[in-house]
Enzyme design. Sequence first.
Site, PDB file in Angstrom:
ATOM      1  N   SER A 173       0.830  -1.202   0.000  1.00 44.53           N
ATOM      2  CA  SER A 173       0.000   0.000   0.000  1.00 44.53           C
ATOM      3  C   SER A 173       0.863   1.249   0.000  1.00 44.53           C
ATOM      4  O   SER A 173       1.834   1.336   0.759  1.00 44.53           O
ATOM      5  CB  SER A 173      -0.923   0.040   1.222  1.00 44.53           C
ATOM      6  OG  SER A 173      -1.634   1.265   1.264  1.00 44.53           O
ATOM      7  N   THR A 211       1.868   3.335   3.395  1.00 43.11           N
ATOM      8  CA  THR A 211       2.820   2.926   4.426  1.00 43.11           C
ATOM      9  C   THR A 211       4.162   3.581   4.113  1.00 43.11           C
ATOM     10  O   THR A 211       4.466   3.901   2.959  1.00 43.11           O
ATOM     11  CB  THR A 211       2.995   1.392   4.483  1.00 43.11           C
ATOM     12  OG1 THR A 211       3.581   0.946   3.263  1.00 43.11           O
ATOM     13  CG2 THR A 211       1.672   0.688   4.724  1.00 43.11           C
ATOM     14  N   ILE A 261       7.397   2.605   4.050  1.00 37.54           N
ATOM     15  CA  ILE A 261       8.356   1.950   3.160  1.00 37.54           C
ATOM     16  C   ILE A 261       7.859   1.983   1.718  1.00 37.54           C
ATOM     17  O   ILE A 261       8.619   2.248   0.788  1.00 37.54           O
ATOM     18  CB  ILE A 261       8.625   0.497   3.604  1.00 37.54           C
ATOM     19  CG1 ILE A 261       9.179   0.461   5.028  1.00 37.54           C
ATOM     20  CG2 ILE A 261       9.563  -0.210   2.638  1.00 37.54           C
ATOM     21  CD1 ILE A 261      10.499   1.178   5.222  1.00 37.54           C
ATOM     22  N   CYS A 262       6.574   1.730   1.522  1.00 34.78           N
ATOM     23  CA  CYS A 262       6.016   1.735   0.167  1.00 34.78           C
ATOM     24  C   CYS A 262       6.151   3.115  -0.466  1.00 34.78           C
ATOM     25  O   CYS A 262       6.571   3.238  -1.617  1.00 34.78           O
ATOM     26  CB  CYS A 262       4.551   1.311   0.182  1.00 34.78           C
ATOM     27  SG  CYS A 262       4.297  -0.357   0.827  1.00 34.78           S
ATOM     28  N   SER A 263       5.814   4.152   0.284  1.00 39.89           N
ATOM     29  CA  SER A 263       5.900   5.501  -0.263  1.00 39.89           C
ATOM     30  C   SER A 263       7.357   5.899  -0.507  1.00 39.89           C
ATOM     31  O   SER A 263       7.665   6.565  -1.484  1.00 39.89           O
ATOM     32  CB  SER A 263       5.175   6.511   0.624  1.00 39.89           C
ATOM     33  OG  SER A 263       5.686   6.521   1.927  1.00 39.89           O
TER      34      SER A 263
END
Length: 167
Positions: free
Chosen positions: A54, A57, A59-61
């Site tokens: 997602s 979050t 780390i994802c961003s």
Amino acid sequence: MAKITLGGNPVETSGNLPEIGSTISDFKLVATDLSTKTLEDFKGNNLILNIFPSVNTGICSAAVRQFNTEASELENTKVLCISRDLPFAQDQFCAAEGLENVVMLSDFRTGAFGKDYGLIMINGGFEGLLSRSVIVTDSNGKVLYTEQVPEIAQEPNYKAALDALQS
């Protein structure tokens, strides 16, 4: 099935990433304008598929931001950021962050991408979402590099992914 962790707890995926040297499968994903995008839409481009649970979050961003920066320096390369987030959330994130060098795509409608690529987490707190992974292809869709990130809370190996395009 790949065995990964989320916060140190074991998680399994529905399958394994494509083999190096194979050709990636076609897909139907939803763009931020709600149009359907397929592999054909990116024909002739090297691809970095940045796949994650997602965009909401940390780390994802961070991974989306990092690939956005790196992508601006690569010729004939598209970075496809793929999650099961709604396209509206993906679009809002990119607008707020000023990200223009990545293509946000969602697997929310059917989940077929996650199933076909073996990326759906089948247990754990993120069950049903896509595991953090990277697939790099040449302009013909041949897989040059894959990474199934072993701990969901870790960032992918950006250098290895980018180096695969320069080999």
